[in-house]
Design a protein around this motif. Sequence first.
Motif, PDB file in Angstrom:
ATOM      1  N   ARG A 132      47.111  48.990  39.820  1.00 21.66           N
ATOM      2  CA  ARG A 132      46.111  48.653  38.803  1.00 21.66           C
ATOM      3  C   ARG A 132      45.712  47.186  38.942  1.00 21.66           C
ATOM      4  NH1 ARG A 132      46.116  53.621  37.928  1.00 21.66           N
ATOM      5  NH2 ARG A 132      47.118  54.624  36.194  1.00 21.66           N
ATOM      6  N   ILE A 133      44.413  46.928  38.766  1.00 22.09           N
ATOM      7  CA  ILE A 133      43.894  45.558  38.844  1.00 22.09           C
ATOM      8  C   ILE A 133      43.875  44.952  37.443  1.00 22.09           C
ATOM      9  CG2 ILE A 133      41.433  46.149  38.602  1.00 22.09           C
ATOM     10  CD1 ILE A 133      42.744  43.691  41.181  1.00 22.09           C
ATOM     11  N   LYS A 134      44.177  43.662  37.327  1.00 20.30           N
ATOM     12  CA  LYS A 134      44.215  43.016  36.015  1.00 20.30           C
ATOM     13  C   LYS A 134      42.824  42.851  35.416  1.00 20.30           C
ATOM     14  CE  LYS A 134      46.207  39.159  33.517  1.00 20.30           C
ATOM     15  NZ  LYS A 134      47.045  37.966  33.603  1.00 20.30           N
ATOM     16  N   HIS A 135      41.856  42.351  36.215  1.00 18.50           N
ATOM     17  CA  HIS A 135      40.498  42.109  35.723  1.00 18.50           C
ATOM     18  C   HIS A 135      39.515  43.018  36.453  1.00 18.50           C
ATOM     19  CE1 HIS A 135      41.974  38.527  33.695  1.00 18.50           C
ATOM     20  NE2 HIS A 135      42.542  38.159  34.834  1.00 18.50           N
ATOM     21  N   LYS A 136      38.832  43.879  35.720  1.00 13.65           N
ATOM     22  CA  LYS A 136      37.825  44.768  36.312  1.00 13.65           C
ATOM     23  C   LYS A 136      36.559  43.994  36.679  1.00 13.65           C
ATOM     24  CE  LYS A 136      39.762  48.869  36.042  1.00 13.65           C
ATOM     25  NZ  LYS A 136      40.048  49.651  37.204  1.00 13.65           N
ATOM     26  N   VAL A 137      36.324  42.870  35.994  1.00 12.51           N
ATOM     27  CA  VAL A 137      35.159  42.023  36.273  1.00 12.51           C
ATOM     28  C   VAL A 137      35.622  40.568  36.297  1.00 12.51           C
ATOM     29  CG1 VAL A 137      32.891  41.263  35.466  1.00 12.51           C
ATOM     30  CG2 VAL A 137      33.581  43.647  35.137  1.00 12.51           C
ATOM     31  N   CYS A 164      40.759  36.756  49.453  1.00 11.85           N
ATOM     32  CA  CYS A 164      41.996  36.581  50.212  1.00 11.85           C
ATOM     33  C   CYS A 164      43.057  37.487  49.583  1.00 11.85           C
ATOM     34  CB  CYS A 164      42.442  35.120  50.203  1.00 11.85           C
ATOM     35  SG  CYS A 164      43.936  34.854  51.177  1.00 11.85           S
ATOM     36  N   ILE A 165      43.473  38.497  50.326  1.00  7.35           N
ATOM     37  CA  ILE A 165      44.483  39.444  49.851  1.00  7.35           C
ATOM     38  C   ILE A 165      45.835  38.986  50.364  1.00  7.35           C
ATOM     39  CG2 ILE A 165      45.210  41.857  49.848  1.00  7.35           C
ATOM     40  CD1 ILE A 165      42.284  42.540  50.693  1.00  7.35           C
ATOM     41  N   SER A 166      46.762  38.746  49.456  1.00  5.25           N
ATOM     42  CA  SER A 166      48.088  38.285  49.861  1.00  5.25           C
ATOM     43  C   SER A 166      48.790  39.363  50.692  1.00  5.25           C
ATOM     44  CB  SER A 166      48.934  37.931  48.635  1.00  5.25           C
ATOM     45  OG  SER A 166      49.167  39.092  47.854  1.00  5.25           O
ATOM     46  N   LYS A 167      49.716  38.927  51.530  1.00  4.34           N
ATOM     47  CA  LYS A 167      50.443  39.836  52.418  1.00  4.34           C
ATOM     48  C   LYS A 167      51.119  40.959  51.632  1.00  4.34           C
ATOM     49  CE  LYS A 167      53.976  39.913  55.999  1.00  4.34           C
ATOM     50  NZ  LYS A 167      54.891  39.108  56.805  1.00  4.34           N
ATOM     51  N   ASP A 168      51.649  40.633  50.455  1.00  2.00           N
ATOM     52  CA  ASP A 168      52.318  41.657  49.646  1.00  2.00           C
ATOM     53  C   ASP A 168      51.340  42.463  48.792  1.00  2.00           C
ATOM     54  OD1 ASP A 168      51.617  39.955  47.569  1.00  2.00           O
ATOM     55  OD2 ASP A 168      53.674  39.479  46.983  1.00  2.00           O
ATOM     56  N   THR A 169      50.049  42.205  48.911  1.00  2.00           N
ATOM     57  CA  THR A 169      48.942  42.876  48.209  1.00  2.00           C
ATOM     58  C   THR A 169      49.042  42.797  46.680  1.00  2.00           C
ATOM     59  OG1 THR A 169      49.887  45.116  48.226  1.00  2.00           O
ATOM     60  CG2 THR A 169      48.555  44.469  50.149  1.00  2.00           C
ATOM     61  N   ARG A 170      49.732  41.800  46.170  1.00  4.64           N
ATOM     62  CA  ARG A 170      49.867  41.643  44.718  1.00  4.64           C
ATOM     63  C   ARG A 170      48.822  40.715  44.107  1.00  4.64           C
ATOM     64  NH1 ARG A 170      54.585  43.813  42.736  1.00  4.64           N
ATOM     65  NH2 ARG A 170      56.095  44.402  44.321  1.00  4.64           N
ATOM     66  N   THR A 171      48.150  39.910  44.936  1.00  5.01           N
ATOM     67  CA  THR A 171      47.105  39.023  44.421  1.00  5.01           C
ATOM     68  C   THR A 171      45.892  39.040  45.344  1.00  5.01           C
ATOM     69  OG1 THR A 171      48.002  37.077  45.552  1.00  5.01           O
ATOM     70  CG2 THR A 171      48.720  37.432  43.278  1.00  5.01           C
ATOM     71  N   ASN A 221      42.954  37.384  40.943  1.00  2.00           N
ATOM     72  CA  ASN A 221      43.078  38.684  40.291  1.00  2.00           C
ATOM     73  C   ASN A 221      44.404  39.290  40.730  1.00  2.00           C
ATOM     74  OD1 ASN A 221      42.316  40.763  38.638  1.00  2.00           O
ATOM     75  ND2 ASN A 221      40.476  41.304  39.776  1.00  2.00           N
ATOM     76  N   GLU A 222      45.194  39.727  39.757  1.00  2.00           N
ATOM     77  CA  GLU A 222      46.517  40.265  40.053  1.00  2.00           C
ATOM     78  C   GLU A 222      46.484  41.785  40.129  1.00  2.00           C
ATOM     79  OE1 GLU A 222      49.246  38.732  37.165  1.00  2.00           O
ATOM     80  OE2 GLU A 222      48.626  36.670  37.532  1.00  2.00           O
ATOM     81  N   VAL A 223      47.318  42.319  41.024  1.00  2.00           N
ATOM     82  CA  VAL A 223      47.442  43.765  41.184  1.00  2.00           C
ATOM     83  C   VAL A 223      48.839  44.168  40.736  1.00  2.00           C
ATOM     84  CG1 VAL A 223      47.377  45.699  42.803  1.00  2.00           C
ATOM     85  CG2 VAL A 223      45.879  43.723  43.156  1.00  2.00           C
ATOM     86  N   ALA A 224      48.903  45.080  39.774  1.00  2.00           N
ATOM     87  CA  ALA A 224      50.185  45.637  39.351  1.00  2.00           C
ATOM     88  C   ALA A 224      50.492  46.793  40.290  1.00  2.00           C
ATOM     89  CB  ALA A 224      50.117  46.110  37.904  1.00  2.00           C
ATOM     90  N   LEU A 225      51.414  46.558  41.198  1.00  2.00           N
ATOM     91  CA  LEU A 225      51.746  47.578  42.191  1.00  2.00           C
ATOM     92  C   LEU A 225      52.695  48.600  41.600  1.00  2.00           C
ATOM     93  CD1 LEU A 225      52.299  45.577  45.477  1.00  2.00           C
ATOM     94  CD2 LEU A 225      50.382  47.017  44.868  1.00  2.00           C
ATOM     95  N   LYS A 226      52.439  49.818  41.898  1.00  2.00           N
ATOM     96  CA  LYS A 226      53.340  50.909  41.545  1.00  2.00           C
ATOM     97  C   LYS A 226      53.921  51.417  42.855  1.00  2.00           C
ATOM     98  CE  LYS A 226      52.215  50.968  37.132  1.00  2.00           C
ATOM     99  NZ  LYS A 226      53.073  50.927  36.020  1.00  2.00           N
TER     100      LYS A 226
END
Length: 148
Positions: free
Chosen positions: A30-35, A106-113, A47-52
């Motif tokens: 899930r992404i923190k900010h849709k816009v 820029c997508i972080s290596k761990d894909t969390r940001t 923008n932060e990604v809540a990884l499941k």
Amino acid sequence: MKHHHYLWALSACFFLFLVCGCDDTSQTPRIKHKVIEFDQTGGTKVNEVALKKNPWFFHSLIVYEQDPSATTVNKVRERELTKDEMEITTTKDGDKVIHYDWITFCISKDTRTITVTAEENKTGKPRSIYFMALAIVWGPSFTVKQKE
């Protein structure tokens, strides 16, 4: 009357098959900010990604352009960019960098940001782009808007 019980049992089995066959979307990132919005001067936002459980990947960018000849109400035309129109690189730290015209992701290596950098808008028109990401079902996609 026995046929009634068979129909009920068959219906119950069919229902269980449907429920068990559905994908578990609760594990989708899930992404923190849709816009994300920038003023004319641009800048950088994260923008932060809540990884499941399910991983995600970048798919494409969709540009929304002002088009006076468009038939839509807002006179906006959308266009998916080809890979040739974007500059996609990987840093030595393993981050993925996607650049197009006025914007860099820029997508972080761990894909969390996902760090978003917008350049100053000197066009006199608002700009908008959609970052499309996919997972098993859908990914952490979002829109970036910049004022004129």
